[in-house]
Design a protein around this motif. Structure first.
Motif: not given
Length: 230
Positions: A155-163
């Motif tokens: 979840e954190r990865i998606r938040e950090e890498l999502m535009p």
């Protein structure tokens, strides 16, 4: 896959694989697709290492063995690519498209996670059971505990890498692409593959055929995840 007796993991343990991942982080250009996945995997392995050291898992020995064997499969693929050798089908899309300008960082991260969970995890579980001479149920509890850590990190990865919201909306193809793949589904499939491989561990030809088909299928999913969206 050769279903033979395996030797215990390297004495360096989790710290050893962390050192190799950190060396890769220092050596690879930040925008390289493998570097993007490596940063994600480094974060995950550091967290698992912390939880292992502080008693977060029931069986520290088994968790360490699994974590090291799991990481070694990724690091082997890195070495194969560096030497110009053919990697498993699951890893080829990431290594082939690692520099594509129209593939976004989140795609690289998910493609690496897909390859590692979808293919490598089942094989690492089999090897861990073999070397520790235990049945799958002995690993199941800590497998799910590791899964809880991974889901939170995903979840954190998606938040950090999502535009950001200005660059991404419901019409952006990336929204639909990343929504079509979940870590939980990949882990469930990996556990099922592991159980199947364990059941046929004394039938090497069948086990090898099964592993090859899983490898090819995971590679196809990886290819889709890396569809250029520029």
């Amino acid at each position: 896959m050769t279903m033979t007796r395996v030797q215990p993991a390297v004495p360096a343990g989790i710290e050893g694989v962390l050192a190799r991942m950190r060396a890769l982080e220092a050596a690879l250009p930040p925008g390289d697709g493998v570097a993007v996945f490596n940063r994600v995997y480094l974060t995950v392995t550091e967290e698992v290492g912390r939880r292992t050291a502080t008693g977060g898992f029931r069986d520290r020995t088994a968790t360490t063995e699994l974590d090291v064997r799991f990481a070694e499969r990724y690091l082997r693929a890195v070495d194969q690519a560096a030497r110009g050798r053919r990697q498993p089908a699951c890893w080829r899309p990431l290594f082939q498209l690692r520099g594509h300008p129209a593939v976004r960082p989140l795609q690289f991260a998910l493609a690496g996670i897909n390859a590692h969970i979808g293919h490598d995890l089942a094989l690492a579980l089999v090897d861990t059971c073999r070397v520790l001479e235990v049945e799958p149920h002995a690993l199941q509890g800590d497998f799910h505990r590791i899964g809880e850590t991974l889901v939170a990190l995903e979840e954190r990865i998606r938040e950090e890498l999502m535009p950001g919201p200005d660059a991404l909306d419901v019409a952006d193809p990336l929204t639909h692409l990343v929504g079509s793949w979940t870590l939980e589904a990949a882990r469930n499939a990996a556990w099922a593959s592991f159980r199947a491989l364990w059941a046929i561990r004394d039938l090497p030809e069948l086990a090898e055929e099964f592993t090859d088909r899983v490898d090819a299928g995971v590679g196809m999913v990886g290819r889709c995840l890396l569809t250029p969206l520029g």
